[in-house]
Design an enzyme around this catalytic site. Structure first.
Site, PDB file in Angstrom:
ATOM      1  N   LYS A 127       0.874  -1.190   0.000  1.00  0.00           N
ATOM      2  CA  LYS A 127       0.000   0.000   0.000  1.00  0.00           C
ATOM      3  C   LYS A 127       0.900   1.224   0.000  1.00  0.00           C
ATOM      4  O   LYS A 127       2.021   1.156   0.478  1.00  0.00           O
ATOM      5  CB  LYS A 127      -0.857   0.017   1.278  1.00  0.00           C
ATOM      6  CG  LYS A 127      -1.916  -1.071   1.341  1.00  0.00           C
ATOM      7  CD  LYS A 127      -3.273  -0.530   0.896  1.00  0.00           C
ATOM      8  CE  LYS A 127      -4.365  -1.553   1.014  1.00  0.00           C
ATOM      9  NZ  LYS A 127      -4.718  -1.827   2.419  1.00  0.00           N
ATOM     10  N   HIS A 130       1.915   6.880   2.596  1.00  0.00           N
ATOM     11  CA  HIS A 130       1.422   8.199   2.233  1.00  0.00           C
ATOM     12  C   HIS A 130       1.547   9.212   3.365  1.00  0.00           C
ATOM     13  O   HIS A 130       2.022   8.885   4.451  1.00  0.00           O
ATOM     14  CB  HIS A 130      -0.013   8.108   1.717  1.00  0.00           C
ATOM     15  CG  HIS A 130      -0.963   7.529   2.725  1.00  0.00           C
ATOM     16  ND1 HIS A 130      -1.454   8.259   3.762  1.00  0.00           N
ATOM     17  CD2 HIS A 130      -1.498   6.286   2.845  1.00  0.00           C
ATOM     18  CE1 HIS A 130      -2.251   7.490   4.491  1.00  0.00           C
ATOM     19  NE2 HIS A 130      -2.290   6.296   3.951  1.00  0.00           N
ATOM     20  N   HIS A 133       0.953   8.577   7.014  1.00  0.00           N
ATOM     21  CA  HIS A 133       1.863   7.777   7.833  1.00  0.00           C
ATOM     22  C   HIS A 133       2.959   8.609   8.483  1.00  0.00           C
ATOM     23  O   HIS A 133       3.688   8.120   9.331  1.00  0.00           O
ATOM     24  CB  HIS A 133       2.548   6.704   6.980  1.00  0.00           C
ATOM     25  CG  HIS A 133       1.624   5.626   6.536  1.00  0.00           C
ATOM     26  ND1 HIS A 133       1.327   5.407   5.220  1.00  0.00           N
ATOM     27  CD2 HIS A 133       0.915   4.720   7.237  1.00  0.00           C
ATOM     28  CE1 HIS A 133       0.483   4.406   5.123  1.00  0.00           C
ATOM     29  NE2 HIS A 133       0.209   3.970   6.329  1.00  0.00           N
TER      30      HIS A 133
END
Ligand code: ARG
Length: 566
Positions: A127, A130, A133
């Site tokens: 994933k 981004h 985070h």
């Protein structure tokens, strides 16, 4: 370093028999404005003991206490006794301490011999890593450094999201639509693409979901092909995440993610069975938490596969056995508050009296300004892109402000990344906030670059002055208001670190270093440092040196670098 608060308390305790040192220490305050002294002792609660009005008591105490080498004077003011410390004595005590301790100033051995686990960042593999985070990553890293500075024995863990039914889906997607070469080149973006495709297709063809569940079950059962594909996804993801961690200067002691616990689940379920807390519900195993006003914790699905929460429980049990932690900290978004409450409760019900040594340290949301980023529908904002952009923008700013600077690239990286980190850590962590490049990268206002610039300015003064005589500093000359204010700021670092640690709040340190920077700049603007008066010059240089060191040490705790020129 002398503890002047203790000096004040002792001065009172020696002369006022009725009062105990401990109690005095507890009630001593720092007055809201410096004209009222450095410490204040409120006498309101003493009215009953002495059967007198507080202002009378304050009057009497201030007449009784003796001034000396450390305390200059005590004055009554309403119901308070205000204390003024001896300025040159404090300047000596503080500046000497900072210079002699160097990089260790601000540290203590408070937590010696105690192990603290700080789990942070923990992105999901395959994933995007981004902008959301960044908070866990940066806050967690700083909390770890703060515990380290407090003498704790710290272990950092990245609890990667590398397990769960979504990997069944990904395996199906790779097998059906994935080209390993294409994925290899741009792993996360490609994996995301086929993951989205899986969901679109599964809407039309629900059997895909069953296939995905089957592949996850296979993965859990150790099937070779499933394992190979999963491991490959994990490896390519970690390479991408690694680039961001490198940019941020972050390393982990352990990357034991969720998958690490896949073989440690039966034991956990066994304990729950022994304690009779497991219940059947529509074929699944749950722990009922109704009595504790929470929805049930789903531990094992009807097909036998485990869940996010099961792996968290297994991880905590493993950590207790493996590390015997004093504290086990989770730096995870506040959206997961309920999740943590639930499984901390399950740990308790399992009979683990150390459940209360586990602590969830939550934080609020970060969003992006409209127009700058992320707004186009569906576009994910990769953290790597944000950091790169910060460095690019900083390069432009530096080229304009200081075109002759050597190693512009390195400094731009330190300042650009430092700015993003600092901004993350400048507010109470639970607050939501909006990310803004312009605000973050400003050299003025309350930003990382402002503090870094102050540090570089102190370095520049010291460079220009050449060596100063550290062995014969006459601190009695450092008594002007700006000098003493700066000394007092420097003195507070150990307390700021201890406070930040007790609250798991890096912003205590970022606010502190901002105060130091402001006090320094005030001193710098109002006083010449490189002057003919050797005694004064020498003492001021020592003060500049101690400031440089204090700023650097504080920024280090935030995970921000301190370039010497910028
Ligand atoms: N991987 C999760 C996510 O990205 C965060 C994990 C938090 N840590 C934990 N022990 N549950 O949402």
């Amino acid at each position: 370093m002398r503890d002047y608060k203790l000096d004040v308390a002792n001065a009172i305790a020696q002369k006022v028999e009725e009062l105990e040192l401990e109690g005095i220490l507890e009630s001593i305050e720092v007055p809201p404005n410096k004209e009222m002294g450095d410490y204040a002792f409120p006498c309101f609660k003493l009215a009953k003991i002495f059967r007198k009005a507080p202002n009378m008591i304050a009057q009497e105490i201030s007449e009784k206490v003796e001034n000396g080498e450390y305390l200059e004077r005590a004055e009554p003011a309403g119901g308070y006794v205000n204390f003024f410390v001896n300025k040159s004595s404090m300047a000596k005590s503080v500046v000497d301490e900072v210079i002699s301790k160097g990089a260790d100033y601000g540290k203590s051995d408070f937590g010696k011999g105690k192990k603290v686990i700080v789990e942070f960042s923990s992105p999901n593999i395959a994933k995007p890593f981004h902008i959301g985070h960044i908070r866990s990553t940066v806050i967690g890293n700083s909390i770890h450094k703060i515990y380290d500075a407090m003498g704790y024995d710290t272990v950092t863990v990245n609890h990667l999201g590398d397990y769960g039914t979504q990997f069944g889906k990904l395996i199906v997607a790779i097998k059906k639509w994935g080209d390993e070469k294409v994925i290899q080149e741009n792993p996360i973006k490609e994996l995301l693409k086929i993951y989205i495709k899986f969901h679109d297709e599964a809407e039309k063809e629900p059997a895909l979901e069953d296939e995905a569940r089957m592949w996850f079950k296979k993965l859990e059962d150790g099937d070779e092909e499933a394992q190979r594909l999963w491991k490959w996804i994990r490896d390519v993801s970690l390479i991408e995440f690694g680039r961001v961690y490198d940019m941020l200067g972050i390393k982990f002691d352990s990357y034991a993610g969720e998958s690490f616990y896949s073989d440690k689940m039966d034991k956990i379920v066994g304990i729950m069975e022994d304690k009779s807390i497991l219940k059947k519900s529509e074929g699944a195993d749950i722990v009922d938490l109704e009595e504790h006003s929470m929805p049930p914790a789903l531990i094992r699905k009807s097909d036998g596969s485990t869940l996010y929460i099961t792996r968290d429980i297994a991880a905590a049990v493993y950590r207790k056995e493996h590390y015997d932690f004093f504290k086990n900290i989770y730096v995870v978004a506040s959206q997961q508050n309920l999740h943590f409450k639930q499984w901390f409760k399950v740990l308790e019900l399992m009979g683990f009296d150390w459940a209360n040594e586990c602590e969830h340290v939550p934080f609020g949301l970060v969003s992006l300004e409209e127009g700058t980023l992320a707004t186009r529908k569906g576009r994910v904002v990769f953290l790597e892109d944000v950091l790169k952009k910060a460095v690019e923008k900083t390069t432009d700013i530096i080229k304009e402000k200081n075109p002759n600077l050597e190693n512009i690239d390195q400094v731009a990286r330190q300042v650009g990344i430092g700015a993003v980190i600092f901004q993350e850590l400048y507010n109470n962590r639970i607050k939501d906030y909006t990310f803004s490049f312009d605000r973050t990268l400003s050299f003025e206002g309350e930003t990382g670059p402002y503090v870094q610039y102050t540090h570089a300015r102190a370095c520049s003064v010291l460079r220009k002055a050449g060596e100063y005589d550290k062995d014969s500093i006459d601190y009695s000359v450092l008594t002007a208001a700006d000098e003493f204010d700066l000394v007092k700021e420097l003195e507070k670092m150990p307390k700021a670190v201890a406070d930040a640690c007790a609250k798991n709040e890096p912003h205590v340190v970022s606010r502190y270093v901002m105060d130091v920077a402001k006090a320094f700049n005030k001193f710098y603007h109002n006083n010449q440092i490189i002057i003919d008066d050797e005694t004064l010059k020498n003492a001021r240089l020592a003060l500049v040196d101690a400031t440089r060191q204090t700023i650097k040490n504080s920024l280090t705790l935030l995970g921000v670098e301190s370039p010497e020129r910028m």
